[in-house]
Write a protein that holds these residues in place. Structure first.
Motif, PDB file in Angstrom:
ATOM      1  N   ALA A 153      -1.880  -9.517   1.292  1.00 31.03           N
ATOM      2  CA  ALA A 153      -2.506  -8.532   0.807  1.00 31.03           C
ATOM      3  C   ALA A 153      -2.101  -7.274   0.676  1.00 31.03           C
ATOM      4  CB  ALA A 153      -4.244  -8.832   0.987  1.00 31.03           C
ATOM      5  N   HIS A 154      -1.972  -7.029   1.871  1.00 31.64           N
ATOM      6  CA  HIS A 154      -1.510  -5.499   2.032  1.00 31.64           C
ATOM      7  C   HIS A 154      -0.275  -5.163   1.336  1.00 31.64           C
ATOM      8  CE1 HIS A 154      -1.021  -1.431   3.795  1.00 31.64           C
ATOM      9  NE2 HIS A 154       0.070  -1.735   4.308  1.00 31.64           N
ATOM     10  N   ALA A 155       0.757  -6.276   1.293  1.00 34.81           N
ATOM     11  CA  ALA A 155       2.056  -5.852   0.676  1.00 34.81           C
ATOM     12  C   ALA A 155       1.978  -5.846  -0.949  1.00 34.81           C
ATOM     13  CB  ALA A 155       2.874  -7.116   0.971  1.00 34.81           C
ATOM     14  N   ILE A 156       0.985  -6.617  -1.523  1.00 29.26           N
ATOM     15  CA  ILE A 156       0.722  -6.867  -2.743  1.00 29.26           C
ATOM     16  C   ILE A 156       0.162  -5.431  -3.223  1.00 29.26           C
ATOM     17  CG2 ILE A 156      -0.755  -7.789  -4.697  1.00 29.26           C
ATOM     18  CD1 ILE A 156      -0.264 -10.514  -3.300  1.00 29.26           C
ATOM     19  N   GLY A 157      -1.307  -5.023  -2.602  1.00 27.98           N
ATOM     20  CA  GLY A 157      -1.818  -3.792  -2.738  1.00 27.98           C
ATOM     21  C   GLY A 157      -1.016  -2.744  -2.820  1.00 27.98           C
ATOM     22  N   THR A 158      -0.319  -2.470  -1.849  1.00 30.59           N
ATOM     23  CA  THR A 158       0.782  -1.314  -1.662  1.00 30.59           C
ATOM     24  C   THR A 158       1.455  -1.127  -2.839  1.00 30.59           C
ATOM     25  OG1 THR A 158       0.875  -1.586   0.908  1.00 30.59           O
ATOM     26  CG2 THR A 158       2.552  -0.124  -0.195  1.00 30.59           C
ATOM     27  N   VAL A 159       1.926  -2.192  -3.372  1.00 35.82           N
ATOM     28  CA  VAL A 159       2.990  -2.044  -4.598  1.00 35.82           C
ATOM     29  C   VAL A 159       2.153  -1.557  -5.963  1.00 35.82           C
ATOM     30  CG1 VAL A 159       4.433  -3.241  -6.053  1.00 35.82           C
ATOM     31  CG2 VAL A 159       4.857  -3.600  -3.756  1.00 35.82           C
ATOM     32  N   CYS A 160       1.290  -2.152  -5.909  1.00 38.10           N
ATOM     33  CA  CYS A 160       0.234  -2.033  -7.043  1.00 38.10           C
ATOM     34  C   CYS A 160      -0.385  -0.700  -7.395  1.00 38.10           C
ATOM     35  CB  CYS A 160      -0.782  -2.866  -7.173  1.00 38.10           C
ATOM     36  SG  CYS A 160      -0.240  -4.665  -7.487  1.00 38.10           S
ATOM     37  N   ARG A 161      -0.871  -0.290  -6.077  1.00 40.59           N
ATOM     38  CA  ARG A 161      -1.542   1.013  -5.933  1.00 40.59           C
ATOM     39  C   ARG A 161      -0.814   1.970  -6.045  1.00 40.59           C
ATOM     40  NH1 ARG A 161      -6.739   0.049  -7.530  1.00 40.59           N
ATOM     41  NH2 ARG A 161      -7.814  -1.206  -6.157  1.00 40.59           N
ATOM     42  N   GLY A 162       0.622   1.797  -5.417  1.00 40.38           N
ATOM     43  CA  GLY A 162       1.676   2.900  -5.374  1.00 40.38           C
ATOM     44  C   GLY A 162       2.007   3.273  -6.805  1.00 40.38           C
ATOM     45  N   ALA A 163       1.946   2.403  -7.746  1.00 43.66           N
ATOM     46  CA  ALA A 163       2.420   2.473  -9.198  1.00 43.66           C
ATOM     47  C   ALA A 163       1.466   3.052  -9.890  1.00 43.66           C
ATOM     48  CB  ALA A 163       3.001   1.149  -9.681  1.00 43.66           C
ATOM     49  N   GLY A 164       0.058   3.342  -9.260  1.00 45.04           N
ATOM     50  CA  GLY A 164      -1.023   3.907 -10.010  1.00 45.04           C
ATOM     51  C   GLY A 164      -1.884   2.748 -11.088  1.00 45.04           C
TER      52      GLY A 164
END
Length: 255
Positions: A153-164
């Protein structure tokens, strides 16, 4: 309860997963300007018939649904995030299309999704799709024995939130096997080191969804199935069925 699959069962799930892969490839090839969503559903139906497989989508009715799902394919266009019902709509140049498909073969289920643009793409749409695919790859990379669900979950969320981008509230991946939806749930955002520990034999459908506008809210369309972004921005979806093994993650729906 989480069922650990044997290596033989994982091989059987790979066979179901390859039906899914062939259908998604065929649908993407068939999608073009002027093609209707119902025609795409028929393409997917044809792959099922040829493989001697059945659809876990057709007739599926979870608690939130007003009616059983009427098709074998989910087709979500532009501001639709997931669960789009195929209808007579004909694709237009520049439409962003997310396809979600499942197959049951020999008592085992595979589930996968991809997004693409029909005709001339917008740069923003390509970036959105690339982020969904990158988030999926990050989630799969974290799906190793000894890690926890929260690490995925953290790996997915980091990419998505990092892209805005936004992440639809309450939606994510799931266990899969004899049924399309099994334990455990796999959120698309979370804290690392939390949740169930991953073990050899677990099989998960990992599926990030991203909303271009950066908000997390959504609403159901009048059909009761299609979920649309509240801000009207576009969405993308990527998914694979993945087995956790001592040798590393095995993508059962690889195309």
């Amino acid at each position: 309860m989480v069922e650990l699959k044997t290596d033989t069962s994982i091989d059987a799930m790979h066979e179901a997963g390859q039906v899914v892969a062939r259908a998604l490839t065929a649908v993407r090839k068939a999608a073009g300007v002027g093609v209707s969503l119902l025609e795409l559903d028929e393409v997917a139906h044809g792959v099922l018939r040829e493989a001697g497989a059945s659809s876990p989508f057709l007739g599926y009715r979870p608690s939130f649904a007003p009616t059983p799902f009427p098709a074998v394919l989910c087709v979500s266009v532009n501001d639709a995030i997931v669960h789009g019902v195929p209808d007579r709509y004909r694709l237009l140049d520049g439409d962003l299309v997310s396809i979600d498909f499942g197959a049951e073969l020999g008592g085992w289920v595979g589930d996968s999704a991809l997004s693409f643009v029909v005709g001339t793409p917008r740069t923003a749409d390509l970036r959105l799709i690339e982020t969904a695919e990158r988030a999926l790859a990050a989630g799969i990379g974290a799906a190793v024995v000894g890690n926890r669900i929260g690490d995925i979950a953290h790996a997915i969320g980091t990419v998505c939130r990092g892209a805005g981008y936004g992440i639809p509230d309450g939606f994510g991946g799931h266990g899969i096997g004899r049924r399309m939806h099994e334990d455990p749930g796999v959120p698309n955002e979370g804290r690392p080191g939390r949740g169930m520990r991953l073990r050899h034999g677990m099989v998960l459908a990992i599926e990030p969804m991203v909303v271009a506008g950066g908000t997390d809210g959504y609403h159901a369309a009048p059909d009761g199935w299609t979920l649309k972004t509240n801000d009207g921005s576009r969405a993308a979806h990527a998914e694979h069925t993945v087995a956790i093994t001592d040798a590393g993650p095995r993508i059962l729906t690889a195309r």
